[in-house]
Design a protein around this motif. Sequence first.
Motif, PDB file in Angstrom:
ATOM      1  N   LEU A  90       0.848  -1.181   0.000  1.00  0.00           N
ATOM      2  CA  LEU A  90       0.000   0.000   0.000  1.00  0.00           C
ATOM      3  C   LEU A  90       0.890   1.238   0.000  1.00  0.00           C
ATOM      4  CD1 LEU A  90      -2.921   1.081   0.170  1.00  0.00           C
ATOM      5  CD2 LEU A  90      -2.646   1.078   2.652  1.00  0.00           C
ATOM      6  N   VAL A  91       0.711   2.095  -0.998  1.00  0.00           N
ATOM      7  CA  VAL A  91       1.498   3.324  -1.132  1.00  0.00           C
ATOM      8  C   VAL A  91       0.728   4.502  -0.543  1.00  0.00           C
ATOM      9  CG1 VAL A  91       2.524   4.952  -2.776  1.00  0.00           C
ATOM     10  CG2 VAL A  91       2.723   2.480  -3.155  1.00  0.00           C
ATOM     11  N   ALA A  92      -0.557   4.616  -0.899  1.00  0.00           N
ATOM     12  CA  ALA A  92      -1.394   5.717  -0.412  1.00  0.00           C
ATOM     13  C   ALA A  92      -2.841   5.253  -0.382  1.00  0.00           C
ATOM     14  CB  ALA A  92      -1.247   6.938  -1.309  1.00  0.00           C
ATOM     15  N   ASP A  93      -3.494   5.497   0.719  1.00  0.00           N
ATOM     16  CA  ASP A  93      -4.895   5.113   0.861  1.00  0.00           C
ATOM     17  C   ASP A  93      -5.747   6.341   0.616  1.00  0.00           C
ATOM     18  OD1 ASP A  93      -7.343   4.048   1.496  1.00  0.00           O
ATOM     19  OD2 ASP A  93      -6.593   2.979   3.262  1.00  0.00           O
ATOM     20  N   ARG A  94      -6.383   6.401  -0.528  1.00  0.00           N
ATOM     21  CA  ARG A  94      -7.225   7.537  -0.923  1.00  0.00           C
ATOM     22  C   ARG A  94      -8.713   7.182  -0.796  1.00  0.00           C
ATOM     23  NH1 ARG A  94      -3.037  10.514  -0.480  1.00  0.00           N
ATOM     24  NH2 ARG A  94      -1.622  10.708  -2.235  1.00  0.00           N
ATOM     25  N   ARG A  95      -9.013   6.115  -0.029  1.00  0.00           N
ATOM     26  CA  ARG A  95     -10.401   5.722   0.192  1.00  0.00           C
ATOM     27  C   ARG A  95     -11.021   6.644   1.233  1.00  0.00           C
ATOM     28  NH1 ARG A  95      -9.081  -0.585   1.090  1.00  0.00           N
ATOM     29  NH2 ARG A  95      -7.298   0.392   2.090  1.00  0.00           N
ATOM     30  N   ASN A  96     -12.276   7.015   1.013  1.00  0.00           N
ATOM     31  CA  ASN A  96     -12.985   7.936   1.894  1.00  0.00           C
ATOM     32  C   ASN A  96     -14.038   7.192   2.714  1.00  0.00           C
ATOM     33  OD1 ASN A  96     -11.655  10.276   0.787  1.00  0.00           O
ATOM     34  ND2 ASN A  96     -12.897   9.942  -1.037  1.00  0.00           N
ATOM     35  N   PRO A  97     -14.405   7.747   3.875  1.00  0.00           N
ATOM     36  CA  PRO A  97     -15.404   7.099   4.727  1.00  0.00           C
ATOM     37  C   PRO A  97     -16.736   6.836   4.022  1.00  0.00           C
ATOM     38  CG  PRO A  97     -14.302   8.840   5.939  1.00  0.00           C
ATOM     39  CD  PRO A  97     -13.841   8.945   4.506  1.00  0.00           C
ATOM     40  N   ASP A  98     -17.084   7.643   3.022  1.00  0.00           N
ATOM     41  CA  ASP A  98     -18.352   7.444   2.317  1.00  0.00           C
ATOM     42  C   ASP A  98     -18.271   6.375   1.225  1.00  0.00           C
ATOM     43  OD1 ASP A  98     -16.950   8.706   0.284  1.00  0.00           O
ATOM     44  OD2 ASP A  98     -18.404  10.337   0.020  1.00  0.00           O
ATOM     45  N   GLY A  99     -17.115   5.709   1.085  1.00  0.00           N
ATOM     46  CA  GLY A  99     -16.964   4.637   0.102  1.00  0.00           C
ATOM     47  C   GLY A  99     -16.352   5.067  -1.209  1.00  0.00           C
ATOM     48  N   THR A 100     -16.192   6.362  -1.425  1.00  0.00           N
ATOM     49  CA  THR A 100     -15.565   6.837  -2.647  1.00  0.00           C
ATOM     50  C   THR A 100     -14.043   6.716  -2.533  1.00  0.00           C
ATOM     51  OG1 THR A 100     -15.507   9.116  -1.839  1.00  0.00           O
ATOM     52  CG2 THR A 100     -17.455   8.451  -3.121  1.00  0.00           C
ATOM     53  N   GLY A 101     -13.356   7.044  -3.596  1.00  0.00           N
ATOM     54  CA  GLY A 101     -11.891   7.054  -3.563  1.00  0.00           C
ATOM     55  C   GLY A 101     -11.267   5.788  -4.126  1.00  0.00           C
ATOM     56  N   TRP A 102      -9.976   5.683  -3.936  1.00  0.00           N
ATOM     57  CA  TRP A 102      -9.193   4.582  -4.500  1.00  0.00           C
ATOM     58  C   TRP A 102      -8.003   4.300  -3.602  1.00  0.00           C
ATOM     59  CZ3 TRP A 102      -9.369   9.555  -6.107  1.00  0.00           C
ATOM     60  CH2 TRP A 102      -8.175  10.276  -6.112  1.00  0.00           C
ATOM     61  N   ALA A 103      -7.305   3.217  -3.898  1.00  0.00           N
ATOM     62  CA  ALA A 103      -6.079   2.871  -3.170  1.00  0.00           C
ATOM     63  C   ALA A 103      -4.941   2.825  -4.175  1.00  0.00           C
ATOM     64  CB  ALA A 103      -6.230   1.523  -2.473  1.00  0.00           C
ATOM     65  N   VAL A 104      -3.798   3.381  -3.778  1.00  0.00           N
ATOM     66  CA  VAL A 104      -2.588   3.324  -4.601  1.00  0.00           C
ATOM     67  C   VAL A 104      -1.699   2.229  -4.015  1.00  0.00           C
ATOM     68  CG1 VAL A 104      -0.589   4.578  -5.483  1.00  0.00           C
ATOM     69  CG2 VAL A 104      -2.739   5.804  -5.041  1.00  0.00           C
ATOM     70  N   LEU A 105      -1.381   1.247  -4.844  1.00  0.00           N
ATOM     71  CA  LEU A 105      -0.523   0.143  -4.441  1.00  0.00           C
ATOM     72  C   LEU A 105       0.722   0.144  -5.318  1.00  0.00           C
ATOM     73  CD1 LEU A 105      -3.393  -0.674  -3.360  1.00  0.00           C
ATOM     74  CD2 LEU A 105      -2.682  -3.015  -3.671  1.00  0.00           C
ATOM     75  N   ALA A 106       1.687  -0.670  -4.939  1.00  0.00           N
ATOM     76  CA  ALA A 106       2.878  -0.875  -5.768  1.00  0.00           C
ATOM     77  C   ALA A 106       3.094  -2.364  -5.930  1.00  0.00           C
ATOM     78  CB  ALA A 106       4.104  -0.228  -5.126  1.00  0.00           C
ATOM     79  N   ASP A 107       3.545  -2.748  -7.116  1.00  0.00           N
ATOM     80  CA  ASP A 107       3.864  -4.154  -7.356  1.00  0.00           C
ATOM     81  C   ASP A 107       5.194  -4.493  -6.676  1.00  0.00           C
ATOM     82  OD1 ASP A 107       6.017  -3.472  -9.107  1.00  0.00           O
ATOM     83  OD2 ASP A 107       4.807  -3.778 -10.900  1.00  0.00           O
ATOM     84  N   PRO A 108       5.646  -5.738  -6.719  1.00  0.00           N
ATOM     85  CA  PRO A 108       6.877  -6.109  -6.007  1.00  0.00           C
ATOM     86  C   PRO A 108       8.141  -5.344  -6.430  1.00  0.00           C
ATOM     87  CG  PRO A 108       5.616  -8.073  -6.468  1.00  0.00           C
ATOM     88  CD  PRO A 108       4.939  -6.939  -7.201  1.00  0.00           C
ATOM     89  N   GLU A 109       8.135  -4.700  -7.596  1.00  0.00           N
ATOM     90  CA  GLU A 109       9.285  -3.901  -8.009  1.00  0.00           C
ATOM     91  C   GLU A 109       9.051  -2.408  -7.819  1.00  0.00           C
ATOM     92  OE1 GLU A 109      11.543  -4.769 -11.430  1.00  0.00           O
ATOM     93  OE2 GLU A 109      11.468  -6.933 -11.103  1.00  0.00           O
ATOM     94  N   GLY A 110       7.941  -2.041  -7.159  1.00  0.00           N
ATOM     95  CA  GLY A 110       7.697  -0.645  -6.815  1.00  0.00           C
ATOM     96  C   GLY A 110       6.911   0.156  -7.829  1.00  0.00           C
TER      97      GLY A 110
END
Length: 127
Positions: A90-110
């Motif tokens: 997990l790089v950045a959690d952009r999920r909001n309490p109301d269910g909107t948003g997204w999550a930024v992840l990175a693969d094993p090489e970043g």
Amino acid sequence: MVSVLQNVAIDCTNAYELARFWSGVTGRPLHPDDKPGDPEVQVMPAEGPVLYFNQVPEPKTVKNRLHLCLRPDDSRDQEVERLLGLGATLVADRRNPDGTGWAVLADPEGNEFCVLRSESDRAATTP
């Protein structure tokens, strides 16, 4: 005259292993000729361009200028957990309490990528 998008090329230090990760993410197979140690490996999606992994000598050093955005079949949050289990971080959690948003992840090489809301998530948060 136009050009057709053939593939999305991803530089990496271990083409086969990173392609295996993305094969697990997408549920799509590697090209049948690809094997461990190959410097070029492809993940074959059912639709859209091939994910093409190209082994390069240098490691990733800065944030991606281009990244993939994934829309899962099921819940975004369940997909984030599944991808973390496959080896993403997990790089950045952009999920909001109301269910909107997204999550930024990175693969094993970043390499960063986003997990968006699924269609069912979107329907659940539409007024």
